[in-house]
Design a protein around this motif. Structure first.
Motif, PDB file in Angstrom:
ATOM      1  N   GLN A  33      42.681  66.696 -24.817  1.00 49.30           N
ATOM      2  CA  GLN A  33      43.863  65.834 -24.809  1.00 49.30           C
ATOM      3  C   GLN A  33      43.589  64.637 -25.702  1.00 49.30           C
ATOM      4  O   GLN A  33      42.460  64.187 -25.784  1.00 49.30           O
ATOM      5  CB  GLN A  33      44.103  65.274 -23.410  1.00 49.30           C
ATOM      6  CG  GLN A  33      44.488  66.284 -22.385  1.00 49.30           C
ATOM      7  CD  GLN A  33      45.114  65.596 -21.175  1.00 49.30           C
ATOM      8  OE1 GLN A  33      46.271  65.773 -20.890  1.00 49.30           O
ATOM      9  NE2 GLN A  33      44.345  64.796 -20.492  1.00 49.30           N
ATOM     10  N   VAL A  45      40.166  67.933 -18.796  1.00 49.80           N
ATOM     11  CA  VAL A  45      38.943  67.422 -18.183  1.00 49.80           C
ATOM     12  C   VAL A  45      39.318  66.353 -17.164  1.00 49.80           C
ATOM     13  O   VAL A  45      40.208  65.540 -17.414  1.00 49.80           O
ATOM     14  CB  VAL A  45      38.017  66.862 -19.291  1.00 49.80           C
ATOM     15  CG1 VAL A  45      36.803  66.188 -18.688  1.00 49.80           C
ATOM     16  CG2 VAL A  45      37.610  67.988 -20.239  1.00 49.80           C
ATOM     17  N   ARG A  46      38.640  66.353 -16.030  1.00 52.38           N
ATOM     18  CA  ARG A  46      39.017  65.443 -14.935  1.00 52.38           C
ATOM     19  C   ARG A  46      38.579  64.010 -15.151  1.00 52.38           C
ATOM     20  O   ARG A  46      38.815  63.152 -14.310  1.00 52.38           O
ATOM     21  CB  ARG A  46      38.408  65.944 -13.629  1.00 52.38           C
ATOM     22  CG  ARG A  46      39.141  67.126 -13.028  1.00 52.38           C
ATOM     23  CD  ARG A  46      38.478  67.450 -11.705  1.00 52.38           C
ATOM     24  NE  ARG A  46      39.211  68.441 -10.967  1.00 52.38           N
ATOM     25  CZ  ARG A  46      38.841  68.857  -9.755  1.00 52.38           C
ATOM     26  NH1 ARG A  46      37.737  68.363  -9.195  1.00 52.38           N
ATOM     27  NH2 ARG A  46      39.549  69.764  -9.121  1.00 52.38           N
ATOM     28  N   SER A  47      37.871  63.752 -16.233  1.00 53.96           N
ATOM     29  CA  SER A  47      37.401  62.403 -16.515  1.00 53.96           C
ATOM     30  C   SER A  47      37.831  62.009 -17.912  1.00 53.96           C
ATOM     31  O   SER A  47      37.845  62.835 -18.830  1.00 53.96           O
ATOM     32  CB  SER A  47      35.863  62.360 -16.418  1.00 53.96           C
ATOM     33  OG  SER A  47      35.361  61.159 -16.959  1.00 53.96           O
ATOM     34  N   ASN A  48      38.202  60.756 -18.083  1.00 56.68           N
ATOM     35  CA  ASN A  48      38.458  60.233 -19.419  1.00 56.68           C
ATOM     36  C   ASN A  48      37.148  59.788 -20.043  1.00 56.68           C
ATOM     37  O   ASN A  48      36.829  60.138 -21.177  1.00 56.68           O
ATOM     38  CB  ASN A  48      39.437  59.046 -19.327  1.00 56.68           C
ATOM     39  CG  ASN A  48      39.559  58.269 -20.635  1.00 56.68           C
ATOM     40  OD1 ASN A  48      38.653  57.515 -21.004  1.00 56.68           O
ATOM     41  ND2 ASN A  48      40.651  58.450 -21.344  1.00 56.68           N
ATOM     42  N   TYR A  49      36.366  59.037 -19.281  1.00 58.68           N
ATOM     43  CA  TYR A  49      35.129  58.469 -19.841  1.00 58.68           C
ATOM     44  C   TYR A  49      34.183  59.560 -20.303  1.00 58.68           C
ATOM     45  O   TYR A  49      33.453  59.393 -21.274  1.00 58.68           O
ATOM     46  CB  TYR A  49      34.443  57.609 -18.768  1.00 58.68           C
ATOM     47  CG  TYR A  49      33.338  56.731 -19.302  1.00 58.68           C
ATOM     48  CD1 TYR A  49      33.626  55.620 -20.083  1.00 58.68           C
ATOM     49  CD2 TYR A  49      31.994  57.012 -19.043  1.00 58.68           C
ATOM     50  CE1 TYR A  49      32.609  54.806 -20.581  1.00 58.68           C
ATOM     51  CE2 TYR A  49      30.982  56.198 -19.531  1.00 58.68           C
ATOM     52  CZ  TYR A  49      31.291  55.100 -20.301  1.00 58.68           C
ATOM     53  OH  TYR A  49      30.290  54.302 -20.796  1.00 58.68           O
ATOM     54  N   PHE A  50      34.180  60.700 -19.612  1.00 61.47           N
ATOM     55  CA  PHE A  50      33.201  61.754 -19.869  1.00 61.47           C
ATOM     56  C   PHE A  50      33.797  62.940 -20.625  1.00 61.47           C
ATOM     57  O   PHE A  50      33.179  63.996 -20.667  1.00 61.47           O
ATOM     58  CB  PHE A  50      32.605  62.232 -18.542  1.00 61.47           C
ATOM     59  CG  PHE A  50      31.670  61.240 -17.899  1.00 61.47           C
ATOM     60  CD1 PHE A  50      30.759  60.516 -18.653  1.00 61.47           C
ATOM     61  CD2 PHE A  50      31.686  61.057 -16.522  1.00 61.47           C
ATOM     62  CE1 PHE A  50      29.875  59.615 -18.059  1.00 61.47           C
ATOM     63  CE2 PHE A  50      30.803  60.170 -15.910  1.00 61.47           C
ATOM     64  CZ  PHE A  50      29.905  59.441 -16.674  1.00 61.47           C
ATOM     65  N   ASP A  51      34.980  62.790 -21.192  1.00 58.11           N
ATOM     66  CA  ASP A  51      35.628  63.905 -21.885  1.00 58.11           C
ATOM     67  C   ASP A  51      34.992  64.068 -23.266  1.00 58.11           C
ATOM     68  O   ASP A  51      35.241  63.281 -24.178  1.00 58.11           O
ATOM     69  CB  ASP A  51      37.129  63.603 -21.990  1.00 58.11           C
ATOM     70  CG  ASP A  51      37.919  64.766 -22.568  1.00 58.11           C
ATOM     71  OD1 ASP A  51      37.319  65.612 -23.270  1.00 58.11           O
ATOM     72  OD2 ASP A  51      39.132  64.833 -22.323  1.00 58.11           O
TER      73      ASP A  51
END
Lengths: 408, 408
Positions: free
Chosen positions: B224, B242-248
């Motif tokens: 995304q 992915v369920r995380s923005n920081y870790f995408d």
């Protein structure tokens, strides 16, 4: 053959909304040899840092500690721990970082409701409270200072309304902490996230947060002890567990508590830096620091106006530490920025999304927020604009700024 | 009133499995003034670091960059990006950090399958491959070097089997990278996570990762563009985001690519440290560095055995950089550790879970892995044990270690 040269970064005058220049005392702190993570000397440094963070956040909260990552790590840790999948979350948006909160809440599995203001303005608190009555959110998440547009959102009254409606209020104060008042307790903010590389003038790499007992209750209701550390009597919470291990505040607070339950390995050198940055803030005093940000803003704005630059956005809600300037018609904004960097060693910022190419953003944050820097950016900008063929009244900007300083 | 004193941490001899001592060149690198995150000088430093990481990981992968957080941030970023909710994930567990992978996979929404070995031993690769045939996982995640037990898991053959079965292989090499060979390409590892505060001897705070095109394909299928940066033609992937923005990783790689699409603010000073740490590794040479870790392990083990200490775990799969010692009967392990720290300035580690109170763990990692440190920990341990009333043949440990060094 040495293929990679010795590190020798140029000295920059950094006048962006972050990262900004770092006080030499903070740089020196990072050069001290490291301690082990459970060395009593080190856990003492952890405790001292928590004490100073409570003062910074103007709170009596037990929990005030850094999340180990850049600013958005603190935002994500707070949101993923306080938003359970399916929770109704209201996000008032008035710039890029409101959209970031929306995105993170979505990834947390929330049912997200948003209200938006045109970029350059903010909400009246009553507008947000009225929307809360409709949406009945479990969580409200919003930005205090929106660096993309340079606007400051008033928060008074929203925390009180959240308590009445049994919602938690999460505030992204990444850009404002240490630059303008952030009254965690007085404004009844349930969780607040700060940033290091802005008004604290510590390098990017940690995100100090604080949260109160209302927020902690939700954290504890979702708590798990890590596999590999569990014992039979480890208590587990009843609600859906947090979707992240790294960002699970229930685990982080066990690590920051006297329990010292092992989680990550605390970032030693960054913690040294944060501790020294906080000492500098508290030695200056919060009130004096806020006043300093206002003074240099005033000088910068006076200079820009004398240069006949047009400021962007509603002046009633301008952030003191970010000044947005409309790029004059016919001027190539990126050419001016490059010239400032290459010839003058000064960095100013562009913006995002709809404002890309429309405005420059000049930061006056933390250690970068000082008289010689303000004079330097005004002098450089005038020369660069003249060099690019822009018509403006030469020589007035610095005089106007100096006038402001003389009045003090 | 100055309530918080000047930072002045004691100098320690840190012989734990991390964080370990940091080379003064790395400490110095962190004391340089910062650059802005989009300053061409800084993006050049980002690119140089990627180049050095490829050498460290022995890979031709395009993607090799640090995740901004401690080691487990790299693990979580890789797992949350490569494991879609509902994916079948096989996790072979032989110590605490295998349980951590289990826990993270579970929080990613995976259908987790585990096989376990008693602590102190490892798997034969065939055992893992046989289990893969049963489980048919989309992802296999495993630890290369398990610091909780000091064991090294052979990986040869598992990557090949993963390709045959169309699974991705994620390897946690946090403790091994820079200390023993980690052959990303030759062993067909799809994603590898390293740590900074162990054999690289950079302070905790970043987690270098690498992944290949097979892994990238999955990342891109979930991609995304961030809200607030999206344009109408921003392509979105088809699979669950992915369920995380920081870790995408899809976002992280856009930031580390020439696109430089804004995500987090890169940790300036930590990147300076990582760059300098990698320069030190490559100047020494990977092969020479691996040989150094073996030499000092040999000297340490010779000393411990001369002292009649019993080593814990199967010697065939011992990690060179972690030596686990069974605490002699009747000795208070924590009292010995405290005495070492308080009187000798030496830190060694205890362990977790079932091994808590049973063993000490002595690290010989990176910059801490040197002759004078090995001699110091042997001398200190002998004196502390004698002081605690433990019977042992005095004076032999250092002679045995010196014998090893004389043979070189």
């Amino acid at each position: 053959m040495k293929r990679f040269e010795d590190l020798s970064p140029s000295l920059r005058c950094i006048m962006t909304p972050g990262p900004v220049e770092v006080d030499p005392r903070v740089l020196r702190a990072m050069s001290f040899p490291v301690l082990g993570q459970f060395d009593p000397e080190f856990t003492n440094i952890m405790n001292e840092t928590m004490g100073m963070l409570r003062e910074l956040f103007a709170t009596g909260n037990q929990w005030a500690y850094p999340v180990d990552g850049t600013s958005r790590s603190g935002i994500e840790a707070t949101m993923v721990s306080l938003i359970a999948p399916g929770d109704r979350v209201l996000i008032p948006i008035y710039g890029r970082f409101g959209h970031l909160l929306h995105e993170i809440a979505e990834r947390c599995g929330a049912e997200v409701y948003t209200i938006e203001k045109p970029w350059g303005s903010v909400f009246a608190p009553e507008e947000i409270i009225a929307e809360m009555r409709k949406v009945k959110p479990q969580v409200v998440a919003m930005v205090h200072g929106e660096t993309s547009t340079g606007r400051l959102q008033p928060l008074e009254g929203i925390g009180e309304a959240c308590r009445e409606m049994d919602a938690l209020l999460i505030v992204d104060a990444v850009a404002t902490i240490g630059g303008v008042p952030v009254e965690t307790d007085a404004w009844k903010l349930d969780a607040v996230i700060g940033g290091t590389q802005k008004c604290l003038s510590v390098p990017s790499g940690m995100s100090p947060i604080t949260y109160n007992e209302r927020a902690e209750a939700k954290v504890l209701s979702r708590k798990q002890v890590e596999r590999g550390l569990r014992t039979d009597d480890s208590k587990l919470g009843g609600m859906s567990p947090v979707r992240s291990n790294y960002f699970d505040l229930g685990m982080l607070q066990d690590y920051w508590s006297p329990l010292r339950l092992n989680h990550h390995t605390e970032m030693t050198s960054m913690l040294y830096a944060l501790r020294e940055g906080l000492r500098l803030v508290l030695e200056e005093g919060l009130e004096a620091r806020f006043a300093r940000h206002l003074l240099h803003e005033q000088a910068l704005v006076a200079g820009l106006e004398a240069m006949e630059m047009k400021l962007y956005g509603n002046p009633d809600c301008k952030m003191p530490m970010v000044t947005c300037v409309t790029i004059p018609e016919g001027v190539d904004g990126e050419a001016v920025r490059s010239m400032l960097l290459d010839d003058f060693g000064i960095e100013i910022a562009s913006s995002f999304g709809p404002l890309k190419g429309q405005i420059w953003r000049i930061g006056t944050m933390g250690f970068s927020c000082r008289k010689n820097n303000v004079l330097r950016v005004l002098g450089g900008l005038e020369a660069a604009l003249l060099r690019q063929g822009c018509k403006l009244p030469a020589g007035l900007a610095l005089q106007a700024a100096l006038d402001v300083y003389e009045q003090v």
